[in-house]
Scaffold this active site. Structure first.
Site, short mmCIF file in Angstrom:
data_model
loop_
_atom_site.label_atom_id
_atom_site.label_comp_id
_atom_site.label_asym_id
_atom_site.label_seq_id
_atom_site.Cartn_x
_atom_site.Cartn_y
_atom_site.Cartn_z
N GLY A 31 0.82 -1.21 0.00
CA GLY A 31 0.00 0.00 0.00
C GLY A 31 0.85 1.26 0.00
N SER A 32 0.19 2.39 0.30
CA SER A 32 0.88 3.69 0.17
C SER A 32 1.44 4.20 1.50
CB SER A 32 -0.11 4.71 -0.39
OG SER A 32 -1.21 4.84 0.52
N ASP A 86 2.06 -3.24 8.48
CA ASP A 86 1.25 -3.15 7.26
C ASP A 86 0.20 -2.06 7.41
OD1 ASP A 86 -0.30 -5.80 5.22
OD2 ASP A 86 0.15 -3.69 4.81
N LYS A 99 -8.75 -5.19 5.21
CA LYS A 99 -7.57 -5.05 4.36
C LYS A 99 -7.85 -5.67 3.01
CE LYS A 99 -3.45 -5.88 5.98
NZ LYS A 99 -3.01 -4.69 5.24
N GLY A 100 -7.06 -5.25 2.00
CA GLY A 100 -7.30 -5.80 0.67
C GLY A 100 -7.67 -4.76 -0.36
N GLY A 102 -5.69 -2.98 -1.67
CA GLY A 102 -4.64 -3.11 -2.67
C GLY A 102 -4.53 -4.52 -3.25
N GLU A 108 -0.55 -10.76 2.87
CA GLU A 108 -0.52 -9.90 4.06
C GLU A 108 -0.97 -10.67 5.28
OE1 GLU A 108 -3.05 -6.72 2.75
OE2 GLU A 108 -1.34 -5.48 2.12
N LYS A 126 -8.62 6.08 8.39
CA LYS A 126 -8.87 4.64 8.56
C LYS A 126 -9.39 4.30 9.95
CE LYS A 126 -6.67 4.52 4.54
NZ LYS A 126 -5.80 3.40 4.21
O1 DER Z 1 -4.58 -3.71 0.75
C1 DER Z 1 -4.17 -3.48 1.89
O2 DER Z 1 -4.63 -4.02 2.90
C2 DER Z 1 -3.10 -2.47 2.03
O3 DER Z 1 -2.51 -2.61 3.29
C3 DER Z 1 -3.68 -1.08 1.79
O4 DER Z 1 -5.07 -1.13 1.74
C4 DER Z 1 -3.28 -0.08 2.83
O5 DER Z 1 -3.83 1.15 2.46
P1 DER Z 1 -2.90 2.45 2.29
O6 DER Z 1 -2.49 2.48 0.86
O7 DER Z 1 -3.78 3.58 2.69
O8 DER Z 1 -1.70 2.27 3.20
#
Ligand code: DER
Length: 235
Positions: A31-32, A86, A99-100, A102, A108, A126
């Site tokens: 993720g970002s 994460d 989560k997911g 991405g 993960e 979040k």
């Molecule tokens: O897909 C996921 O779970 C990633 O961790 C992602 O969703 C995290 O989000 P972020 O890009 O805001 O960190």
């Protein structure tokens, strides 16, 4: 921008607290927000990092590790991980997470489970009381392509009539995960999201489901960067 600063704040605080010199096997999420995790670990210096190995949660995560010139490992070489950090799409009052977003939640979850300590880092968007409050696109579910239509049908029956196959933006057809599977996004009513563990078990039992983007009772702590430059820690 404010959100980027919030991500960096959460990531740096978590690394400073949970990635200590004695921690040698580190799981890196996707993720970002996790690029700020890697940035902070690199800033700990070559001396401590030369004795560490970093386990990725997918292609993007692997590229982060490789580009940072950190040592790359695989979870089959290092089945026990000291700490995994994460991101998440949303975290509730009980540290359950969606989560997911991405499409990386299978690997993960493997690394989250394999870690002695699993920690979430995120910006203020979040942080919720109940899952599904801010993240409204649904629970990400990785499914075997062969079975996706059946899983969709069954999700409609168990409470998610709006469940849909995640279509790619820069490619014709559906998103394909690092494992070659499809992703379904399944929104559920608030009362079902208030008991994410029960929902997780019900979705996981549907034939063809590979993994569900509900991480229940896994995180030891969650770090949220706030707009005002403060950090909120849930644990
Ligand atoms: O897909 C996921 O779970 C990633 O961790 C992602 O969703 C995290 O989000 P972020 O890009 O805001 O960190």
């Amino acid at each position: 921008p404010v959100v980027e600063k919030a991500k960096r704040l959460a990531a740096w605080t978590a690394v400073d607290r949970h990635v200590l010199p004695e921690h040698k096997v580190i799981g890196i999420g996707s993720g970002s927000t996790v690029p700020f995790v890697v940035e902070r670990i690199v800033s700990q210096g070559k001396a401590v990092n030369k004795d560490r190995v970093f386990i990725p949660t997918g292609f993007q995560s692997k590229e982060l590790i490789v580009n940072a010139k950190l040592l790359l490992g695989d979870v089959d070489q290092y089945p026990v991980i000291d700490v995994t950090i994460d991101g998440a799409d949303e975290v509730d009052h009980d540290l359950n997470a969606i989560k997911g977003g991405g499409a990386c939640h299978l690997r993960e979850k493997v690394l989250a489970e394999a870690a002695d300590t699993f920690v979430i880092v995120a910006d203020y968007r979040k942080n919720s009381e109940v899952l599904g409050t801010n993240w409204t696109q649904g629970v990400p579910i990785e499914v075997a392509p062969f079975a996706y239509a059946k899983v969709l049908q069954n999700l409609h029956l168990i409470g998610s009539p709006k469940a849909t196959l995640r279509m790619a933006k820069a490619k014709a057809g559906p998103v394909v995960s690092d494992n070659g599977n499809f992703i379904i996004d399944a929104p559920f009513p608030r009362e079902m999201m208030q008991d994410p563990y029960t929902l997780l078990t019900r979705i996981k039992m549907l034939t063809g489901v590979v993994e569900v983007g509900l991480f229940c009772h896994m995180a030891k702590a969650a770090y949220f960067g706030n707009e005002d430059g403060s950090v909120l820690i849930k644990w």
